[in-house]
Design an enzyme around this catalytic site. Structure first.
Site, PDB file in Angstrom:
ATOM      1  N   GLY A   1     -10.250  29.162  24.250  1.00  0.00           N
ATOM      2  CA  GLY A   1     -11.601  28.802  23.872  1.00  0.00           C
ATOM      3  C   GLY A   1     -12.136  27.549  24.540  1.00  0.00           C
ATOM      4  O   GLY A   1     -12.999  26.872  23.978  1.00  0.00           O
TER       5      GLY A   1
ATOM      6  N   ASN B   1     -14.040  27.505  27.123  1.00  0.00           N
ATOM      7  CA  ASN B   1     -15.454  27.792  27.408  1.00  0.00           C
ATOM      8  C   ASN B   1     -16.291  27.763  26.128  1.00  0.00           C
ATOM      9  O   ASN B   1     -17.434  27.310  26.148  1.00  0.00           O
ATOM     10  CB  ASN B   1     -15.604  29.127  28.138  1.00  0.00           C
ATOM     11  CG  ASN B   1     -15.295  28.986  29.608  1.00  0.00           C
ATOM     12  OD1 ASN B   1     -16.108  28.463  30.380  1.00  0.00           O
ATOM     13  ND2 ASN B   1     -14.111  29.412  30.009  1.00  0.00           N
TER      14      ASN B   1
ATOM     15  N   MET C   1     -10.721  39.363  26.258  1.00  0.00           N
ATOM     16  CA  MET C   1      -9.926  40.131  27.218  1.00  0.00           C
ATOM     17  C   MET C   1      -9.873  41.624  26.864  1.00  0.00           C
ATOM     18  O   MET C   1      -8.800  42.221  26.740  1.00  0.00           O
ATOM     19  CB  MET C   1      -8.517  39.540  27.317  1.00  0.00           C
ATOM     20  CG  MET C   1      -8.508  38.053  27.675  1.00  0.00           C
ATOM     21  SD  MET C   1      -9.529  37.630  29.113  1.00  0.00           S
ATOM     22  CE  MET C   1      -8.340  38.032  30.389  1.00  0.00           C
TER      23      MET C   1
ATOM     24  N   ASN D   1     -20.929  37.807  30.665  1.00  0.00           N
ATOM     25  CA  ASN D   1     -19.503  37.495  30.806  1.00  0.00           C
ATOM     26  C   ASN D   1     -19.304  36.422  31.873  1.00  0.00           C
ATOM     27  O   ASN D   1     -20.108  36.296  32.791  1.00  0.00           O
ATOM     28  CB  ASN D   1     -18.732  38.762  31.213  1.00  0.00           C
ATOM     29  CG  ASN D   1     -17.236  38.536  31.315  1.00  0.00           C
ATOM     30  OD1 ASN D   1     -16.646  37.855  30.469  1.00  0.00           O
ATOM     31  ND2 ASN D   1     -16.604  39.088  32.343  1.00  0.00           N
TER      32      ASN D   1
ATOM     33  N   HIS E   1     -16.341  35.260  34.660  1.00  0.00           N
ATOM     34  CA  HIS E   1     -15.111  35.761  35.284  1.00  0.00           C
ATOM     35  C   HIS E   1     -14.649  34.747  36.332  1.00  0.00           C
ATOM     36  O   HIS E   1     -15.456  34.260  37.127  1.00  0.00           O
ATOM     37  CB  HIS E   1     -15.368  37.129  35.919  1.00  0.00           C
ATOM     38  CG  HIS E   1     -14.125  37.755  36.468  1.00  0.00           C
ATOM     39  ND1 HIS E   1     -13.183  38.370  35.658  1.00  0.00           N
ATOM     40  CD2 HIS E   1     -13.646  37.820  37.722  1.00  0.00           C
ATOM     41  CE1 HIS E   1     -12.186  38.797  36.417  1.00  0.00           C
ATOM     42  NE2 HIS E   1     -12.436  38.472  37.670  1.00  0.00           N
TER      43      HIS E   1
HETATM   44  C1  GAR Z   1     -11.713  31.862  31.498  1.00  0.00           C
HETATM   45  O1  GAR Z   1     -11.221  31.310  32.701  1.00  0.00           O
HETATM   46  C2  GAR Z   1     -12.524  33.102  31.777  1.00  0.00           C
HETATM   47  O2  GAR Z   1     -13.213  33.052  33.005  1.00  0.00           O
HETATM   48  C3  GAR Z   1     -11.465  34.168  31.800  1.00  0.00           C
HETATM   49  O3  GAR Z   1     -10.600  33.812  30.755  1.00  0.00           O
HETATM   50  C4  GAR Z   1     -10.552  32.394  30.638  1.00  0.00           C
HETATM   51  C5  GAR Z   1     -10.678  32.017  29.178  1.00  0.00           C
HETATM   52  O4  GAR Z   1     -10.417  30.667  29.005  1.00  0.00           O
HETATM   53  N1  GAR Z   1     -12.033  35.463  31.604  1.00  0.00           N
HETATM   54  C6  GAR Z   1     -11.548  36.565  32.180  1.00  0.00           C
HETATM   55  O5  GAR Z   1     -10.582  36.588  32.906  1.00  0.00           O
HETATM   56  C7  GAR Z   1     -12.331  37.837  31.855  1.00  0.00           C
HETATM   57  N2  GAR Z   1     -11.846  38.945  32.614  1.00  0.00           N
HETATM   58  P1  GAR Z   1     -10.871  29.911  27.677  1.00  0.00           P
HETATM   59  O6  GAR Z   1     -10.360  30.708  26.491  1.00  0.00           O
HETATM   60  O7  GAR Z   1     -10.210  28.572  27.760  1.00  0.00           O
HETATM   61  O8  GAR Z   1     -12.384  29.815  27.685  1.00  0.00           O
END
Ligand code: GAR
Length: 188
Positions: free
Chosen positions: A12, A14, A90, A107, A109
């Site tokens: 989390g 982001n 995910m 989203n 990525h």
């Molecule tokens: C982030 O880097 C996001 O871009 C990626 O998961 C991470 C979550 O981090 N998303 C994907 O790979 C989607 N296919 P967080 O939980 O620290 O925000």
């Protein structure tokens, strides 16, 4: 003011960046619901600490995606959500959610799409030995990481970087780019 529902499966960071941008007044919205498919995820602890509403579910206790997405849509409607912000969720979004929130699902990525779709995009880029990768923010459609691109930013893979350094560099960009891009989108 628009109401955001943030979907996340993990750490989390982001979610933190979005939440902080709202607190600082840089993002003119609120987080009306945090949705997670991982009951033990750190993001849910953080959301509860902030006093935010959460909807947590275990996909394995439903017969199929449609069954849990129907409950998610109900929770989103109760929370009056305007946008769905995927932040490390995910799981592929199914037809039920796509139809209920058409054009309202975004989203982030950790690659320059269409390169390195799917899981562990940072590891994929690192293993491929590319010198430039980056971050993409896009609308969600029925495909995996295929929806219309809203914003992208490049990240240089320095020769000294290990995989963790690359992850740090990419996430630093994510934490700045996601809130500003959402703000731009809300103002349109
Ligand atoms: C982030 O880097 C996001 O871009 C990626 O998961 C991470 C979550 O981090 N998303 C994907 O790979 C989607 N296919 P967080 O939980 O620290 O925000």
């Amino acid at each position: 003011t628009k109401h955001l529902a943030v979907f996340a499966s993990g750490t989390g960071s982001n979610f933190d960046a979005i939440q902080q941008a709202i607190e600082e007044g840089a993002l003119d919205s609120d987080i009306t619901l945090v949705v997670s498919d991982v009951p033990t995820s750190a993001v849910i602890d953080k959301a509860k600490q902030k006093g935010l509403k959460t909807f947590v579910f275990n996909p394995q206790s439903y017969p199929n995606k449609r069954a849990f997405e129907i409950e998610i849509v109900e929770a989103l409607q109760r929370a009056d959500a305007d946008y769905i912000i995927l932040a490390g969720y995910m799981r592929l979004i199914g037809a039920t959610l796509l139809h209920a929130y058409e054009g309202k699902i975004v989203n982030i990525h950790p690659s320059l799409l269409p390169s390195f779709k799917g899981l562990d995009a940072i590891g994929q880029a690192f293993d491929a030995g590319v010198k430039i990768t980056g971050v993409t923010i896009h609308y969600v459609d029925e495909g995996m990481d295929t929806g219309r691109i809203i914003a992208q930013e490049a990240v240089k893979v320095e020769d000294t970087y290990g995989r963790d350094d690359l992850q740090r560099a990419i996430q630093a960009v994510e934490h700045r780019l996601y809130p500003t891009t959402i703000q731009t989108l809300l103002k349109q």
